[in-house]
Design a protein around this motif. Structure first.
Motif, PDB file in Angstrom:
ATOM      1  N   VAL A 288      -9.859  52.446 -65.552  1.00 30.53           N
ATOM      2  CA  VAL A 288      -9.752  51.894 -66.872  1.00 30.53           C
ATOM      3  C   VAL A 288     -10.883  52.065 -67.916  1.00 30.53           C
ATOM      4  CG1 VAL A 288      -8.270  50.053 -66.071  1.00 30.53           C
ATOM      5  CG2 VAL A 288     -10.705  49.686 -65.915  1.00 30.53           C
ATOM      6  N   ARG A 289     -11.980  52.575 -67.120  1.00 23.95           N
ATOM      7  CA  ARG A 289     -13.078  52.908 -68.127  1.00 23.95           C
ATOM      8  C   ARG A 289     -13.126  54.348 -68.394  1.00 23.95           C
ATOM      9  NH1 ARG A 289     -18.226  49.871 -64.768  1.00 23.95           N
ATOM     10  NH2 ARG A 289     -17.272  47.872 -64.993  1.00 23.95           N
TER      11      ARG A 289
ATOM     12  N   HIS B 296     -11.113  57.908 -70.198  1.00 22.73           N
ATOM     13  CA  HIS B 296     -10.188  58.417 -71.304  1.00 22.73           C
ATOM     14  C   HIS B 296      -9.686  59.681 -70.384  1.00 22.73           C
ATOM     15  CE1 HIS B 296     -11.964  56.297 -74.338  1.00 22.73           C
ATOM     16  NE2 HIS B 296     -12.824  57.115 -74.758  1.00 22.73           N
TER      17      HIS B 296
ATOM     18  N   ASN C  61      -2.721  52.051 -65.247  1.00 23.02           N
ATOM     19  CA  ASN C  61      -3.901  51.627 -64.709  1.00 23.02           C
ATOM     20  C   ASN C  61      -3.792  50.924 -63.685  1.00 23.02           C
ATOM     21  OD1 ASN C  61      -5.111  52.480 -67.102  1.00 23.02           O
ATOM     22  ND2 ASN C  61      -4.852  50.696 -68.047  1.00 23.02           N
TER      23      ASN C  61
ATOM     24  N   ARG D 185     -15.653  56.709 -70.693  1.00 20.50           N
ATOM     25  CA  ARG D 185     -15.775  56.233 -72.331  1.00 20.50           C
ATOM     26  C   ARG D 185     -16.920  56.294 -72.988  1.00 20.50           C
ATOM     27  NH1 ARG D 185     -15.120  49.759 -71.072  1.00 20.50           N
ATOM     28  NH2 ARG D 185     -16.868  49.491 -69.710  1.00 20.50           N
TER      29      ARG D 185
ATOM     30  N   THR E 145      -8.890  54.928 -73.255  1.00 27.70           N
ATOM     31  CA  THR E 145      -8.951  53.502 -72.557  1.00 27.70           C
ATOM     32  C   THR E 145      -8.099  52.363 -73.198  1.00 27.70           C
ATOM     33  OG1 THR E 145     -10.953  52.961 -73.596  1.00 27.70           O
ATOM     34  CG2 THR E 145     -11.249  54.019 -71.310  1.00 27.70           C
TER      35      THR E 145
END
Length: 118
Positions: A30-31, A33, A73, A100, A53
């Protein structure tokens, strides 16, 4: 150890569809791109699509309206749905991740071959 594993490539006729998957491990998904890139024989690698994200997306002009990038995710997986495929879409497709807070893509998958016959 970061791993990105693509799957879903193959041979398809022009006008057909394929769905690529890229399963990530060794990262906090989730952190990151995520992006799909491709490289055709004798050509430079080019960006196909990215998803941030937050779920924002961007596409190369050549695939807009035909390809859709998405992410799950919970499964640490990014997808590329490819419709209305053309022979010029033939390439090795790679997924990549960019933290990110970083400016560059730091890890790449091994690639999956997509061949579109006319």
């Amino acid at each position: 150890q970061v791993q990105l594993v693509e799957s879903g490539g193959g041979l398809v006729q022009a006008g057909g569809s394929l769905r690529l998957s890229c399963a990530a491990s060794g990262i906090i998904f989730v952190r990151n791109h995520m992006g799909w890139f491709r490289q055709a024989p004798g050509k430079q690698r080019e960006l196909v699509a990215i998803i941030t994200t937050e779920g924002n997306t961007n596409y190369a002009d050549s695939v807009k309206g035909r390809f859709t990038i998405s992410r799950d995710n919970a499964k640490s997986t990014v997808y590329l749905q490819m419709n209305s495929l053309k022979p010029e879409d033939t390439a090795v497709y790679y997924c990549a991740r960019r933290d990110r807070f970083w400016s560059d893509y730091s890890n790449w998958g091994q690639g999956t071959q997509v061949t579109v016959s006319s």
